[in-house]
Design a protein around this motif. Structure first.
Motif, PDB file in Angstrom:
ATOM      1  N   GLN A 300      43.176  36.376  50.321  1.00 13.17           N
ATOM      2  CA  GLN A 300      42.802  37.792  50.673  1.00 13.17           C
ATOM      3  C   GLN A 300      43.120  38.487  48.747  1.00 13.17           C
ATOM      4  OE1 GLN A 300      46.774  39.185  51.991  1.00 13.17           O
ATOM      5  NE2 GLN A 300      48.133  37.703  50.700  1.00 13.17           N
ATOM      6  N   GLU A 303      39.062  38.815  45.748  1.00  8.45           N
ATOM      7  CA  GLU A 303      37.404  39.286  46.001  1.00  8.45           C
ATOM      8  C   GLU A 303      36.475  39.228  45.150  1.00  8.45           C
ATOM      9  OE1 GLU A 303      36.387  43.978  47.787  1.00  8.45           O
ATOM     10  OE2 GLU A 303      38.212  43.337  46.821  1.00  8.45           O
ATOM     11  N   GLU A 304      37.524  39.373  43.364  1.00  5.19           N
ATOM     12  CA  GLU A 304      36.361  38.973  42.502  1.00  5.19           C
ATOM     13  C   GLU A 304      35.187  37.634  42.307  1.00  5.19           C
ATOM     14  OE1 GLU A 304      36.919  37.969  37.617  1.00  5.19           O
ATOM     15  OE2 GLU A 304      38.554  38.973  38.466  1.00  5.19           O
ATOM     16  N   PRO A 307      33.054  38.642  47.079  1.00  7.48           N
ATOM     17  CA  PRO A 307      33.310  39.353  47.969  1.00  7.48           C
ATOM     18  C   PRO A 307      33.210  39.779  49.157  1.00  7.48           C
ATOM     19  CG  PRO A 307      31.888  39.721  46.591  1.00  7.48           C
ATOM     20  CD  PRO A 307      32.622  38.509  46.714  1.00  7.48           C
ATOM     21  N   GLU A 308      32.282  38.927  49.893  1.00  8.72           N
ATOM     22  CA  GLU A 308      32.100  39.523  51.075  1.00  8.72           C
ATOM     23  C   GLU A 308      32.681  38.505  51.750  1.00  8.72           C
ATOM     24  OE1 GLU A 308      27.619  38.466  53.746  1.00  8.72           O
ATOM     25  OE2 GLU A 308      27.334  38.510  51.534  1.00  8.72           O
ATOM     26  N   VAL A 310      35.711  38.069  51.377  1.00 15.84           N
ATOM     27  CA  VAL A 310      37.848  37.990  51.946  1.00 15.84           C
ATOM     28  C   VAL A 310      37.262  39.631  52.569  1.00 15.84           C
ATOM     29  CG1 VAL A 310      38.719  39.875  50.428  1.00 15.84           C
ATOM     30  CG2 VAL A 310      38.052  37.568  49.401  1.00 15.84           C
ATOM     31  N   ALA A 311      36.042  40.214  52.132  1.00 15.89           N
ATOM     32  CA  ALA A 311      36.246  41.568  53.599  1.00 15.89           C
ATOM     33  C   ALA A 311      35.558  41.034  54.868  1.00 15.89           C
ATOM     34  CB  ALA A 311      34.483  42.160  53.026  1.00 15.89           C
ATOM     35  N   ASN A 314      39.069  40.031  56.064  1.00 17.10           N
ATOM     36  CA  ASN A 314      39.510  41.263  56.500  1.00 17.10           C
ATOM     37  C   ASN A 314      39.716  41.286  57.841  1.00 17.10           C
ATOM     38  OD1 ASN A 314      41.293  41.346  54.140  1.00 17.10           O
ATOM     39  ND2 ASN A 314      40.212  42.655  52.365  1.00 17.10           N
TER      40      ASN A 314
END
Length: 375
Positions: A300, A303-304, A307-308, A310-311, A314
């Motif tokens: 979680q 994202e660094e 990024p995709e 983690v999105a 979520n």
């Protein structure tokens, strides 16, 4: 995961992985609802004689259930129920091996593991240590196992870890959490029966499924990526999106998650995982956090790096109304945080896959500790 990223295959991959390494695969697999009933006929030709038993290592969740009556026990076969509440340990493997060697004068015909990743890894390790001398902690690493283990069969009752198909048995040792990674670790036979997945609690289903999803993100975004790992990783990634974001019925979801786990495990035969898994190892070693939820707790905040991924993660949590625990590391001492980071940074192949050959210049103990403090 963009098509452009997926298409950028790194030609250096095989140099990292001992070029043209002849990795093993599971030689036999049976799939389908009710396929567990074929276990007796699978084991029968592998029985050497009536004094050479099969040892069934079974998740304690099933003790007292109807599964007990379905096990194809013959002669002096033994069922050992094992709690999956904690990660498998080298001391646990050593104790089981010692018990079996004292219980029987005849070497067992084989080991059958029935359960999730914990039981599957435990069964693989016991099969190996029955024929390789010394403590299992001596074999934590890559290609340290020297002899073929006992015949071993894996039957996953939850899907996501890929333990049923991988060449590693991850163990918590006295000094580290690390797998017995070898050509001898892979199961000789796997039985994939989706009926088992109906018994899995929702949170555990999600956490273990996310192990597979995160596994795929790390493989597909890694510097070790190649056509072999990409083909399996993309299929598992797409199946995870269908299962956790699509509108499919429960039975279809169970079957597709079982295959996502299989393909996800295959995706790292010529590749590796990355940041989340490396950090999860540190979290698990210090706090005993189970692998699936450990990956989620770390991912979680990544994202660094992804990024995709983690999105999407979520979105999956929101769709299934999953709330991750908070303050897990709130009371950790400076020494514990340092140990977490040290264990994590010891996983060099994972970091190289994630960040490249110069990974040591891109990550630091301080940065890892800062992430752990958020968990």
């Amino acid at each position: 995961m963009t098509k452009e990223n997926n298409a950028q295959l790194n030609i250096k991959t095989l140099e990292h992985l001992n070029q043209h390494k002849n990795f093993p695969m599971v030689p036999r697999v049976v799939f389908g609802r009710g396929s567990f009933s074929s276990l007796g006929s699978i084991l029968l030709p592998k029985r050497r004689n009536s004094d050479a038993p099969f040892i069934f290592l079974v998740d304690a969740f099933f003790e007292g259930s109807d599964l007990e009556n379905r096990l194809p026990l013959l002669f002096n076969d033994q069922v050992i129920y094992v709690s999956a509440e904690e990660e498998p340990k080298t001391a646990q493997v050593d104790a089981l091996v010692q018990k079996l060697k004292s219980d029987y004068t005849e070497e067992p015909s084989g080991i059958v593991g029935i359960g999730g990743g914990t039981l599957l890894d435990l069964a693989k390790a016991v099969a190996l240590l029955m024929t390789n001398a010394g403590s299992s902690s001596l074999y934590q690493g890559w290609d340290l196992i020297q002899k073929q283990g006992l015949y071993h069969v894996g039957i996953p009752t939850i899907s996501g870890t890929g333990a049923e198909v991988s060449r590693t048995a991850v163990l918590m040792g006295p000094e580290k959490k690390l797998g017995l990674n070898s050509d001898y670790t892979t199961y000789d036979q796997v039985v994939l029966d989706p009926d088992f997945l109906a018994t899995v609690p929702k949170d555990q289903w999600f956490y273990t499924g996310m192990d597979c999803f995160i596994h795929c993100v790390e493989s597909l975004e890694g510097t070790y990526l190649n056509a072999f790992s990409q083909s399996y990783g993309e299929k598992a990634y797409d199946l995870c999106k269908e299962v956790f974001l699509g509108d499919i019925d429960q039975k279809e979801a169970e079957e597709k998650l079982m295959m996502a786990s299989w393909h996800g495990g295959m995706s790292i035969a010529y590749s590796q995982v990355g940041v989340a898994h490396a950090m999860s190892y540190g979290l698990s070693y210090v706090l005993g956090t189970k692998h699936g939820i450990g990956n989620c707790l770390v991912f979680q905040f990544l994202e660094e790096y992804y990024p995709e991924g983690v999105a999407l993660f979520n979105q999956m949590m929101q769709k299934h109304q999953i709330t991750l625990p908070k303050g897990v590391c709130a009371n950790c001492t400076a020494e514990q945080l340092d140990t977490m980071a040290t264990i994590s940074l010891s996983m060099a192949p994972l970091w190289e896959n994630a960040l490249g050959a110069d990974w040591t210049s891109k990550i630091s103990k301080e940065k890892l500790i800062a992430i752990y403090k958020k968990i």
